[in-house]
Scaffold this active site. Sequence first.
Site, PDB file in Angstrom:
ATOM      1  N   GLY A   1       7.795 -60.821 -43.968  1.00  0.00           N
ATOM      2  CA  GLY A   1       9.207 -60.539 -43.702  1.00  0.00           C
ATOM      3  C   GLY A   1      10.090 -61.610 -44.321  1.00  0.00           C
ATOM      4  O   GLY A   1       9.598 -62.639 -44.812  1.00  0.00           O
ATOM      5  N   ASP A   2      11.397 -61.343 -44.321  1.00  0.00           N
ATOM      6  CA  ASP A   2      12.379 -62.299 -44.850  1.00  0.00           C
ATOM      7  C   ASP A   2      12.163 -62.632 -46.319  1.00  0.00           C
ATOM      8  O   ASP A   2      12.459 -63.728 -46.766  1.00  0.00           O
ATOM      9  CB  ASP A   2      12.387 -63.597 -44.006  1.00  0.00           C
ATOM     10  CG  ASP A   2      12.530 -63.265 -42.542  1.00  0.00           C
ATOM     11  OD1 ASP A   2      13.422 -62.468 -42.222  1.00  0.00           O
ATOM     12  OD2 ASP A   2      11.731 -63.767 -41.722  1.00  0.00           O
TER      13      ASP A   2
ATOM     14  N   HIS B   1      18.451 -58.368 -42.008  1.00  0.00           N
ATOM     15  CA  HIS B   1      18.613 -58.316 -43.464  1.00  0.00           C
ATOM     16  C   HIS B   1      19.973 -58.900 -43.827  1.00  0.00           C
ATOM     17  O   HIS B   1      20.999 -58.436 -43.337  1.00  0.00           O
ATOM     18  CB  HIS B   1      18.502 -56.877 -43.964  1.00  0.00           C
ATOM     19  CG  HIS B   1      17.132 -56.297 -43.770  1.00  0.00           C
ATOM     20  ND1 HIS B   1      16.846 -54.969 -43.946  1.00  0.00           N
ATOM     21  CD2 HIS B   1      15.965 -56.878 -43.418  1.00  0.00           C
ATOM     22  CE1 HIS B   1      15.554 -54.763 -43.715  1.00  0.00           C
ATOM     23  NE2 HIS B   1      15.001 -55.905 -43.384  1.00  0.00           N
TER      24      HIS B   1
ATOM     25  N   THR C   1      10.221 -61.642 -31.338  1.00  0.00           N
ATOM     26  CA  THR C   1      11.670 -61.840 -31.363  1.00  0.00           C
ATOM     27  C   THR C   1      12.312 -61.346 -30.057  1.00  0.00           C
ATOM     28  O   THR C   1      13.508 -61.490 -29.859  1.00  0.00           O
ATOM     29  CB  THR C   1      12.311 -61.069 -32.539  1.00  0.00           C
ATOM     30  OG1 THR C   1      12.052 -59.674 -32.353  1.00  0.00           O
ATOM     31  CG2 THR C   1      11.745 -61.518 -33.877  1.00  0.00           C
TER      32      THR C   1
ATOM     33  N   GLN D   1      10.354 -56.111 -42.214  1.00  0.00           N
ATOM     34  CA  GLN D   1       9.259 -57.085 -42.130  1.00  0.00           C
ATOM     35  C   GLN D   1       8.449 -57.116 -43.426  1.00  0.00           C
ATOM     36  O   GLN D   1       8.988 -56.806 -44.470  1.00  0.00           O
ATOM     37  CB  GLN D   1       8.366 -56.795 -40.908  1.00  0.00           C
ATOM     38  CG  GLN D   1       9.019 -57.168 -39.594  1.00  0.00           C
ATOM     39  CD  GLN D   1       9.677 -56.003 -38.879  1.00  0.00           C
ATOM     40  OE1 GLN D   1       9.395 -54.857 -39.155  1.00  0.00           O
ATOM     41  NE2 GLN D   1      10.557 -56.307 -37.957  1.00  0.00           N
TER      42      GLN D   1
ATOM     43  N   THR E   1       3.926 -57.178 -35.862  1.00  0.00           N
ATOM     44  CA  THR E   1       4.971 -56.434 -35.183  1.00  0.00           C
ATOM     45  C   THR E   1       4.404 -55.099 -34.672  1.00  0.00           C
ATOM     46  O   THR E   1       3.208 -54.840 -34.812  1.00  0.00           O
ATOM     47  CB  THR E   1       6.209 -56.273 -36.100  1.00  0.00           C
ATOM     48  OG1 THR E   1       7.288 -55.761 -35.323  1.00  0.00           O
ATOM     49  CG2 THR E   1       5.933 -55.332 -37.276  1.00  0.00           C
TER      50      THR E   1
ATOM     51  N   ARG F   1      11.864 -71.421 -39.880  1.00  0.00           N
ATOM     52  CA  ARG F   1      10.759 -70.668 -40.471  1.00  0.00           C
ATOM     53  C   ARG F   1       9.677 -71.613 -40.969  1.00  0.00           C
ATOM     54  O   ARG F   1       9.993 -72.665 -41.528  1.00  0.00           O
ATOM     55  CB  ARG F   1      11.270 -69.814 -41.629  1.00  0.00           C
ATOM     56  CG  ARG F   1      12.123 -68.656 -41.149  1.00  0.00           C
ATOM     57  CD  ARG F   1      12.597 -67.785 -42.310  1.00  0.00           C
ATOM     58  NE  ARG F   1      13.468 -66.720 -41.803  1.00  0.00           N
ATOM     59  CZ  ARG F   1      14.454 -66.178 -42.500  1.00  0.00           C
ATOM     60  NH1 ARG F   1      14.684 -66.560 -43.740  1.00  0.00           N
ATOM     61  NH2 ARG F   1      15.196 -65.225 -41.968  1.00  0.00           N
TER      62      ARG F   1
HETATM   63  P1  IMP Z   1       8.219 -58.593 -32.554  1.00  0.00           P
HETATM   64  O1  IMP Z   1       8.012 -57.449 -33.480  1.00  0.00           O
HETATM   65  O2  IMP Z   1       9.676 -58.921 -32.372  1.00  0.00           O
HETATM   66  O3  IMP Z   1       7.495 -58.484 -31.264  1.00  0.00           O
HETATM   67  O4  IMP Z   1       7.595 -59.882 -33.278  1.00  0.00           O
HETATM   68  C1  IMP Z   1       6.235 -59.928 -33.650  1.00  0.00           C
HETATM   69  C2  IMP Z   1       6.043 -60.938 -34.766  1.00  0.00           C
HETATM   70  O5  IMP Z   1       6.697 -60.470 -35.950  1.00  0.00           O
HETATM   71  C3  IMP Z   1       6.645 -62.313 -34.490  1.00  0.00           C
HETATM   72  O6  IMP Z   1       5.873 -63.306 -35.124  1.00  0.00           O
HETATM   73  C4  IMP Z   1       8.017 -62.232 -35.133  1.00  0.00           C
HETATM   74  O7  IMP Z   1       8.528 -63.486 -35.498  1.00  0.00           O
HETATM   75  C5  IMP Z   1       7.695 -61.402 -36.361  1.00  0.00           C
HETATM   76  N1  IMP Z   1       8.841 -60.630 -36.835  1.00  0.00           N
HETATM   77  C6  IMP Z   1       9.365 -59.510 -36.294  1.00  0.00           C
HETATM   78  N2  IMP Z   1      10.401 -59.079 -37.022  1.00  0.00           N
HETATM   79  C7  IMP Z   1      10.527 -59.926 -38.050  1.00  0.00           C
HETATM   80  C8  IMP Z   1      11.405 -59.978 -39.190  1.00  0.00           C
HETATM   81  O8  IMP Z   1      12.279 -59.143 -39.420  1.00  0.00           O
HETATM   82  N3  IMP Z   1      11.211 -61.014 -40.045  1.00  0.00           N
HETATM   83  C9  IMP Z   1      10.250 -61.924 -39.862  1.00  0.00           C
HETATM   84  N4  IMP Z   1       9.397 -61.907 -38.816  1.00  0.00           N
HETATM   85  C10 IMP Z   1       9.537 -60.914 -37.937  1.00  0.00           C
HETATM   86 MG    MG Z   2      14.794 -61.026 -42.147  1.00  0.00          MG
END
Ligand code: IMP
Ligand code: MG
Length: 337
Positions: free
Chosen positions: A11-12, A41, A121, A173, A188, A252
Site C-alpha cells: 500500500g501507499d 489516497h 487502521t 492497498q 487487510t 511508516r
Molecule cells: P486493516 O485493514 O485496517 O485492519 O489493517 C490491516 C493491515 O493493513 C494493517 O497493517 C494496516 O496498517 C494495513 N493497511 C490497511 N489499509 C492500508 C492502506 O491503505 N495503506 C497501507 N496499509 C494499510
Molecule cells: Mg495510502
Amino acid sequence: MVTVVCGGFFGDEGKGKVAGYLGLRGGYAAAIRTGSVNAGHTVVYGGRIWRLRIVPSAFVRRGVRLYIARGSLVKVDILLNEISETVVFDRICVDRYAGVIEERHVEAEKRDSVLKGIGSTFQGVGAAMAERVLRRLRLAWEFRELERFLCDSTWEILDMVDKGLGVIVEGTQGLYLSLYHGTYPYVTSRDVSASGILSEVGLGPKHVSDVIVVFKSYVTRVGEGPLEGELGREEIERLGLVERGTVTGRLRRVAPFNMELAKRAVRINSATQVAITKIDALFREARGVREWDKLPINAKRFIESIEEYLGVPITLISTGEDLEDMIDLRRDKGISI
Ligand code: IMP
Ligand code: MG
C-alpha cells in the site's frame, strides 16, 4: 477499455497519484473505486491537496463519472464529507449493494486484540466485511442519506465498456496486504490483487486492456508483519524517507526496493505496465522532471534495471507530488492511450 491500477507492495505506493494522472490526461469516461476507507489516497493538483478514502482519485477531471463499487464498503459520514470536498454531487454514484460500515464496527475493532497485533487502521472495515460474509451487513440502499447517489454501477460500467469507453478501476492497498496473497495474518480484510479488485466491480478478466502495477521507489509498510531489509529510524531520516500514514498518521516502516516482491506482484496481477513513484525521493535531481531525457543518469539506470528484471514496460514515472509531475512513456513504449 478498462485499466486497472493496483499496488504492488504494502500500500501507499502512490496509486492515488497514478489514477489521478490517468483521469487528468483524458481518454477515460469513468473511474470506479474498490476497497474501503482504511485506504488513503493522496491527490495533489493545482496547489490543492486531497486525502481521499473513498472517492476515486480520477475525480480531478470534471468529465469523469465516478463510481463506488458493489464489493466496496463505505462509511456514510466519510463519503458525504468527501463528496462535498471534491464537489462531485452530480457525477458520483454508489452501487446499491455496496456495504456500509457503522460506528459499532469501528468500536468492535478497537476492542479486538488480534487486530491490535496486526496494526489495523481500526476503521471498521474487517468487522463490516465479516458481517457481510455472514449476511447481516446493511447495504447502501438501506440508508436514506445515500439515496440520491444510488445506482447499479456494474451495469453502467459494463455499458461503457461495451461502447468502447475508457474506465479506470482503482484498487487499494498493495498485493502483500491481500487476504490471500499477502503476509497473512498481517493483511487487510480483502483480496487486493487485480483479480480481487475486478470481482468487486463485476468485470471479468477479458474486459481488461491494461493492468498498471504501482511501486514506490522504496518499500514502506504501516502496521506489523515482515518487511525484508527494514531500515532503522536513523537511516530512514538520513535518507530523507520519513513518511506518515494518510489515515492513521503513524510513521511508516521503510525498506529498499524489493525486486523479488515486485516480480511476484507483476506476475500475480498480470501487469501490462508498471508505474514507479517517488523517484525524486531517491534521486533529488529528478524532482519535478517531466521528460525521460532530463532524468539524472542514476535514476535512469535504476528504472532500467527494474524494467529489465520485471520484463514489463515502465510507462509512468512520478517525480513529485503534483499530478503533473509525471514522465509519461506510454506512447514511446507503444501503448495506445
Ligand atoms: P486493516 O485493514 O485496517 O485492519 O489493517 C490491516 C493491515 O493493513 C494493517 O497493517 C494496516 O496498517 C494495513 N493497511 C490497511 N489499509 C492500508 C492502506 O491503505 N495503506 C497501507 N496499509 C494499510
Ligand atoms: Mg495510502
